[in-house]
Design a protein around this motif. Structure first.
Motif, PDB file in Angstrom:
ATOM      1  N   LEU A 188      15.010  29.576  -9.991  1.00  0.00           N
ATOM      2  CA  LEU A 188      15.225  29.557  -8.553  1.00  0.00           C
ATOM      3  C   LEU A 188      13.931  29.643  -7.757  1.00  0.00           C
ATOM      4  O   LEU A 188      13.906  29.311  -6.570  1.00  0.00           O
ATOM      5  CB  LEU A 188      16.156  30.710  -8.142  1.00  0.00           C
ATOM      6  CG  LEU A 188      17.541  30.733  -8.799  1.00  0.00           C
ATOM      7  CD1 LEU A 188      18.351  31.900  -8.264  1.00  0.00           C
ATOM      8  CD2 LEU A 188      18.276  29.423  -8.565  1.00  0.00           C
ATOM      9  N   SER A 189      12.854  30.078  -8.396  1.00  0.00           N
ATOM     10  CA  SER A 189      11.580  30.209  -7.684  1.00  0.00           C
ATOM     11  C   SER A 189      10.804  28.898  -7.638  1.00  0.00           C
ATOM     12  O   SER A 189       9.789  28.801  -6.939  1.00  0.00           O
ATOM     13  CB  SER A 189      10.712  31.282  -8.351  1.00  0.00           C
ATOM     14  OG  SER A 189      10.346  30.895  -9.661  1.00  0.00           O
ATOM     15  N   ALA A 190      11.271  27.899  -8.368  1.00  0.00           N
ATOM     16  CA  ALA A 190      10.571  26.612  -8.375  1.00  0.00           C
ATOM     17  C   ALA A 190      10.666  25.956  -7.006  1.00  0.00           C
ATOM     18  O   ALA A 190      11.616  26.196  -6.241  1.00  0.00           O
ATOM     19  CB  ALA A 190      11.160  25.704  -9.447  1.00  0.00           C
ATOM     20  N   ARG A 191       9.676  25.115  -6.702  1.00  0.00           N
ATOM     21  CA  ARG A 191       9.658  24.444  -5.395  1.00  0.00           C
ATOM     22  C   ARG A 191      10.913  23.590  -5.234  1.00  0.00           C
ATOM     23  O   ARG A 191      11.498  23.530  -4.154  1.00  0.00           O
ATOM     24  CB  ARG A 191       8.404  23.578  -5.273  1.00  0.00           C
ATOM     25  CG  ARG A 191       8.311  22.813  -3.957  1.00  0.00           C
ATOM     26  CD  ARG A 191       6.948  22.171  -3.787  1.00  0.00           C
ATOM     27  NE  ARG A 191       5.901  23.188  -3.711  1.00  0.00           N
ATOM     28  CZ  ARG A 191       4.609  22.903  -3.577  1.00  0.00           C
ATOM     29  NH1 ARG A 191       4.204  21.637  -3.559  1.00  0.00           N
ATOM     30  NH2 ARG A 191       3.708  23.877  -3.502  1.00  0.00           N
ATOM     31  N   ALA A 192      11.319  22.909  -6.285  1.00  0.00           N
ATOM     32  CA  ALA A 192      12.539  22.104  -6.268  1.00  0.00           C
ATOM     33  C   ALA A 192      13.360  22.473  -7.502  1.00  0.00           C
ATOM     34  O   ALA A 192      13.284  21.801  -8.530  1.00  0.00           O
ATOM     35  CB  ALA A 192      12.215  20.616  -6.257  1.00  0.00           C
ATOM     36  N   PRO A 193      14.118  23.556  -7.446  1.00  0.00           N
ATOM     37  CA  PRO A 193      14.855  24.023  -8.619  1.00  0.00           C
ATOM     38  C   PRO A 193      15.757  22.937  -9.201  1.00  0.00           C
ATOM     39  O   PRO A 193      16.455  22.239  -8.469  1.00  0.00           O
ATOM     40  CB  PRO A 193      15.686  25.193  -8.070  1.00  0.00           C
ATOM     41  CG  PRO A 193      14.956  25.650  -6.858  1.00  0.00           C
ATOM     42  CD  PRO A 193      14.361  24.412  -6.273  1.00  0.00           C
ATOM     43  N   ASP A 194      15.718  22.791 -10.507  1.00  0.00           N
ATOM     44  CA  ASP A 194      16.538  21.801 -11.174  1.00  0.00           C
ATOM     45  C   ASP A 194      17.003  22.360 -12.515  1.00  0.00           C
ATOM     46  O   ASP A 194      16.399  23.285 -13.059  1.00  0.00           O
ATOM     47  CB  ASP A 194      15.760  20.497 -11.385  1.00  0.00           C
ATOM     48  CG  ASP A 194      16.690  19.321 -11.618  1.00  0.00           C
ATOM     49  OD1 ASP A 194      17.920  19.488 -11.485  1.00  0.00           O
ATOM     50  OD2 ASP A 194      16.184  18.224 -11.945  1.00  0.00           O
ATOM     51  N   TRP A 195      18.059  21.762 -13.054  1.00  0.00           N
ATOM     52  CA  TRP A 195      18.654  22.250 -14.282  1.00  0.00           C
ATOM     53  C   TRP A 195      17.924  21.693 -15.494  1.00  0.00           C
ATOM     54  O   TRP A 195      17.628  20.505 -15.566  1.00  0.00           O
ATOM     55  CB  TRP A 195      20.132  21.872 -14.342  1.00  0.00           C
ATOM     56  CG  TRP A 195      20.925  22.503 -13.240  1.00  0.00           C
ATOM     57  CD1 TRP A 195      21.298  21.930 -12.059  1.00  0.00           C
ATOM     58  CD2 TRP A 195      21.408  23.845 -13.205  1.00  0.00           C
ATOM     59  NE1 TRP A 195      21.996  22.829 -11.285  1.00  0.00           N
ATOM     60  CE2 TRP A 195      22.072  24.018 -11.965  1.00  0.00           C
ATOM     61  CE3 TRP A 195      21.345  24.923 -14.083  1.00  0.00           C
ATOM     62  CZ2 TRP A 195      22.674  25.214 -11.601  1.00  0.00           C
ATOM     63  CZ3 TRP A 195      21.942  26.117 -13.717  1.00  0.00           C
ATOM     64  CH2 TRP A 195      22.594  26.265 -12.496  1.00  0.00           C
ATOM     65  N   THR A 196      17.648  22.570 -16.450  1.00  0.00           N
ATOM     66  CA  THR A 196      16.994  22.196 -17.702  1.00  0.00           C
ATOM     67  C   THR A 196      17.956  22.428 -18.855  1.00  0.00           C
ATOM     68  O   THR A 196      18.541  23.510 -18.980  1.00  0.00           O
ATOM     69  CB  THR A 196      15.721  23.034 -17.934  1.00  0.00           C
ATOM     70  OG1 THR A 196      14.815  22.819 -16.849  1.00  0.00           O
ATOM     71  CG2 THR A 196      15.057  22.652 -19.249  1.00  0.00           C
ATOM     72  N   GLU A 197      18.127  21.422 -19.688  1.00  0.00           N
ATOM     73  CA  GLU A 197      19.023  21.558 -20.833  1.00  0.00           C
ATOM     74  C   GLU A 197      18.336  22.320 -21.961  1.00  0.00           C
ATOM     75  O   GLU A 197      17.235  21.978 -22.370  1.00  0.00           O
ATOM     76  CB  GLU A 197      19.460  20.181 -21.333  1.00  0.00           C
ATOM     77  CG  GLU A 197      20.452  20.257 -22.492  1.00  0.00           C
ATOM     78  CD  GLU A 197      20.929  18.898 -22.930  1.00  0.00           C
ATOM     79  OE1 GLU A 197      20.329  18.344 -23.874  1.00  0.00           O
ATOM     80  OE2 GLU A 197      21.902  18.390 -22.322  1.00  0.00           O
ATOM     81  N   LEU A 198      19.017  23.357 -22.464  1.00  0.00           N
ATOM     82  CA  LEU A 198      18.503  24.145 -23.582  1.00  0.00           C
ATOM     83  C   LEU A 198      19.232  23.826 -24.886  1.00  0.00           C
ATOM     84  O   LEU A 198      18.626  23.772 -25.955  1.00  0.00           O
ATOM     85  CB  LEU A 198      18.627  25.636 -23.281  1.00  0.00           C
ATOM     86  CG  LEU A 198      17.828  26.166 -22.085  1.00  0.00           C
ATOM     87  CD1 LEU A 198      18.069  27.658 -21.926  1.00  0.00           C
ATOM     88  CD2 LEU A 198      16.347  25.886 -22.248  1.00  0.00           C
ATOM     89  N   VAL A 199      20.552  23.667 -24.804  1.00  0.00           N
ATOM     90  CA  VAL A 199      21.348  23.310 -25.976  1.00  0.00           C
ATOM     91  C   VAL A 199      22.251  22.161 -25.574  1.00  0.00           C
ATOM     92  O   VAL A 199      23.089  22.289 -24.674  1.00  0.00           O
ATOM     93  CB  VAL A 199      22.186  24.494 -26.486  1.00  0.00           C
ATOM     94  CG1 VAL A 199      23.046  24.066 -27.678  1.00  0.00           C
ATOM     95  CG2 VAL A 199      21.300  25.665 -26.868  1.00  0.00           C
TER      96      VAL A 199
END
Length: 729
Positions: free
Chosen positions: A341-352
């Motif tokens: 959430l702290s990223a400039r443009a929060p985005d979803w990252t796939e882990l599994v």
């Protein structure tokens, strides 16, 4: 009035064992006369079709309608008299009680150095809540719901300790209703605080530090309408300890969309609050986050994470500004993702990534992720790194259901439960560093679980779809290879997965020589989004076809006697039973429809019924109406057909599926010419849709159901039993 001739038999009592059965001796009973039920001349036009609804008056709340209360009393008198005389009723009650009489523990929840868990010694009406200081500390009783009501019908529902375990927030359920009262306890002293919250329903319990908590509530109902009026305008509030509910802060609401519902969660480190919004029962959500660290500056300002109500989003956990989620976005069988959430443009990252198995849920414990998968409706688990790096598989004991795996970052341990059809839940402590599981609480049983065989088979439905089904029998019955009276259970809806679980009532049936089967019908969540979609709305007939095909498979395979198959289902499963009985009355010897949705043209007019349009469709839209009208149990009873014996069950405080559904359906059954078998309704008092039911009521209901099913499927008593009536004196 319609008369039916029932068969009587001597009532026997003794040790039930698998052996040569003694045929039930048929003796005449007095005719059963159904109570007279008023028929009104209500006929409505639905898109050019005239639809009669003569029993609409039975929709009224029993509490404010003397004519309905009188009808209930008369129906119960007939049903109770019939059930009391069934030959195996007393024995089934005794055996269910024996199978339920063992010490049962709930999953422990750790907060600070305290461990909280529920425990029932066996036959207590409700489980008690205990706390230990340290894992090996002395148990201390915190809450005893058995002291809350003389009839045992007031239950401890959900509960949540504050971060360090100083306070306990809990919800109280009275008489089985969905409404909840929230209260707070000082854990150290055991004394209740003055705080009390009313009008909470479908709520989470989420602490914000030690200062207060988030909860969801609806506006106060009009007088006399609490158990029937539609639920709109749910909102999330913050309650500060030591203040009145009238001072609670409004956190999130959508006045322009009164049909939206909202629940709140808070991450274990207390940094982020998550608001999850829904429209109906579909797992399609919008998600917003609130940074609690900046609450004094920004108030309850939300950050939008997901919009559109298109996908399922299950919060796993959060740490700092990072959140982990299980979602079916772009992955019908679910995957694990994270967001910063702290990223400039929060985005979803796939882990599994998505796999063939269904990723049901996940949890963060210590520095690991525990993933709970489902394969063909049975559980297995895996432990991986927080970044998705490979870990190890957790070995479970055969076909069963694993649940739990709750914890927080930094914890060295988690707890989980594992159960199956032939064995109640055992609680295990999992050491994350070693991967080793050790028992925390294991039940002491009055029978040998290894004497029972749990199988999973697959059969073809009408359209060729491969459907799984669990079949449970004693090994002696399976070895004998003879068809026996069989009880088939199903649900098939709302993305709900039916997985192996223990039931004392089912064990009493199995011990008596019967077989039990559970079919994983389309409409459920056993294979993800596609499986659910294949059994809802315009595809609902697939669910009925799957259930009918399961019935035919059991008979064709020589598991169920051709004239000895009974079916059972509750809620949406009650609808299932009503629909398939109308479609194939010849296939079943008996049917038990519990708290069912039986009037598909008016289900959306009461309490939570409006949510169900996701699965059923909208009765006021012609395309949906045509589908609903075609299978609605109340509207499709086939006068002149030979119906199986039917037992309808409901409860006067059911404000999920209001009892009017069952009242109208039972009245219509009794008015029709359906043959000589009984069509009765059992109406429980001070009970609801199922949860919170005290032990004695659960035992009595189970005994009534099994005795009824045994009577009409031909499940006979073994040779070595004695007549209980002869021993009464």
């Amino acid at each position: 009035m319609h008369r039916l001739r029932a068969l009587a038999a001597t009532v026997s009592l003794g040790i039930l064992s698998i052996g040569a059965p003694t045929p039930i001796r048929a003796e005449p009973m007095p005719d059963i006369i159904y109570p007279e039920t008023r028929r009104d001349d209500i006929v409505e036009d639905h898109f050019g079709e005239k639809v009669a609804d003569p029993y609409r008056w039975l929709e009224a709340d029993v509490r404010g309608a003397p004519d309905v209360a009188d009808w209930v009393a008369r129906e119960n008198a007939v049903t109770e008299s019939y059930l009391a005389d069934l030959p195996q009723r007393a024995r089934f009650e005794e055996r269910i009680r024996a199978f339920m009489d063992f010490e049962r523990f709930g999953l422990p929840v750790k907060a600070g150095k305290r461990y909280f868990y529920t425990r029932n010694t066996g036959l207590q009406p409700q489980a008690q809540l205990f706390v230990r200081h340290g894992l090996d500390g002395e148990p201390r009783l915190l809450l005893d719901p058995n002291a809350w009501a003389k009839d045992g019908a007031t239950a401890l529902d959900a509960w949540e300790p504050s971060d360090k375990g100083h306070y306990l927030l809990y919800s109280v359920q009275d008489g089985g209703s969905d409404w909840r009262i929230l209260r707070v306890l000082d854990v150290k002293t055991g004394e209740p605080l003055a705080d009390e919250i009313r009008w909470a329903k479908f709520t989470g319990l989420a602490w914000v530090g030690k200062e207060g908590f988030l909860y969801s509530r609806f506006p106060e109902s009009e007088e006399g309408a609490a158990f029937q009026s539609l639920n709109y305008n749910q909102a999330v509030y913050f309650h500060r300890l030591g203040t009145a509910q009238t001072e609670d802060e409004l956190v999130y609401t959508t006045p322009d969309h009164p049909d939206y519902g909202h629940t709140a969660q808070v991450t274990q480190d207390g940094r982020i609050a998550v608001i999850t919004s829904h429209v109906g029962t579909d797992a399609r959500y919008e998600v917003r986050a609130i940074d609690l660290a900046h609450r004094k500056r920004d108030g309850w300002k939300t950050q939008v994470l997901v919009t559109g109500f298109t996908d399922d989003w299950k919060l796993v956990e959060g740490s700092g500004q990072n959140l982990w989620y299980v979602t079916n976005k772009d992955a019908p069988r679910y995957r694990l993702v994270s967001i910063d959430l702290s990223a400039r443009a929060p985005d979803w990252t796939e882990l599994v990534a998505e796999r063939d198995d269904i990723l049901e849920r996940a949890g963060i414990v210590g520095d690991r992720l525990v993933l709970n998968y489902m394969r063909d409706a049975a559980s297995h688990a895996e432990i991986i790194g927080l970044d998705g790096s490979p870990g190890r598989t957790l070995t479970l004991s055969g076909i069963g259901t694993a649940s739990g795996f709750r914890g927080r970052p930094g914890d060295p341990e988690t707890f989980y439960a594992f159960s199956s059809f032939n064995c109640p839940a055992a609680i295990y402590r999992l050491d994350l560093s070693t991967g080793q599981s050790k028992p925390f609480a294991q039940p002491s049983l009055c029978y040998d679980p290894d004497a029972y065989l749990v199988e999973q088979r697959f059969y073809q439905s009408k359209d060729g779809t491969r459907v799984p089904m669990f079949i449970v029998r004693s090994k002696a019955v399976a070895k004998a290879g003879k068809a026996v009276p069989t009880l088939l259970y199903g649900y098939g809806g709302f993305d709900v997965s039916l997985t192996p679980s223990f039931s004392a009532t089912r064990m009493a049936w199995l011990e008596a020589g019967g077989a039990f089967a559970l079919a994983n019908l389309r409409g459920g969540g056993e294979y993800g989004r596609e499986w659910h979609d294949a059994g809802r709305r315009e595809n609902k007939q697939n669910v009925f076809d799957d259930f009918i095909a399961a019935s035919e498979y059991l008979i064709d395979e020589g598991i169920a006697k051709k004239d000895g198959l009974a079916i059972q289902g509750g809620s949406n499963g009650g609808l299932l039973v009503g629909a398939v009985v109308n479609q194939r009355p010849d296939l079943f010897a008996a049917a038990v429809a519990q708290v069912g949705v039986m009037d598909m043209l008016r289900f959306d007019r009461f309490t939570a019924g409006r949510y169900w349009v996701d699965d059923y469709g909208h009765p006021d839209r012609e395309e949906d109406f045509r589908i609903l009208r075609a299978y609605s149990p109340y509207h499709n009873i086939r006068d002149g057909a030979d119906y199986p014996a039917i037992l309808v069950t409901t409860a006067d405080t059911d404000d999920r599926v209001v009892p009017g559904h069952s009242f109208k359906y039972a009245a219509a059954l009794q008015a029709a010419d359906l043959g000589d078998k009984p069509h009765l309704i059992r109406i429980e008092t001070r009970a609801g849709h199922g949860s919170g039911k005290p032990t004695d009521k659960a035992i009595e209901e189970g005994a009534d159901i099994l005795a009824f099913v045994a009577q009409w499927t031909g499940l006979a008593l073994p040779d070595d039993v004695k007549d209980v009536h002869k021993n009464k004196d």
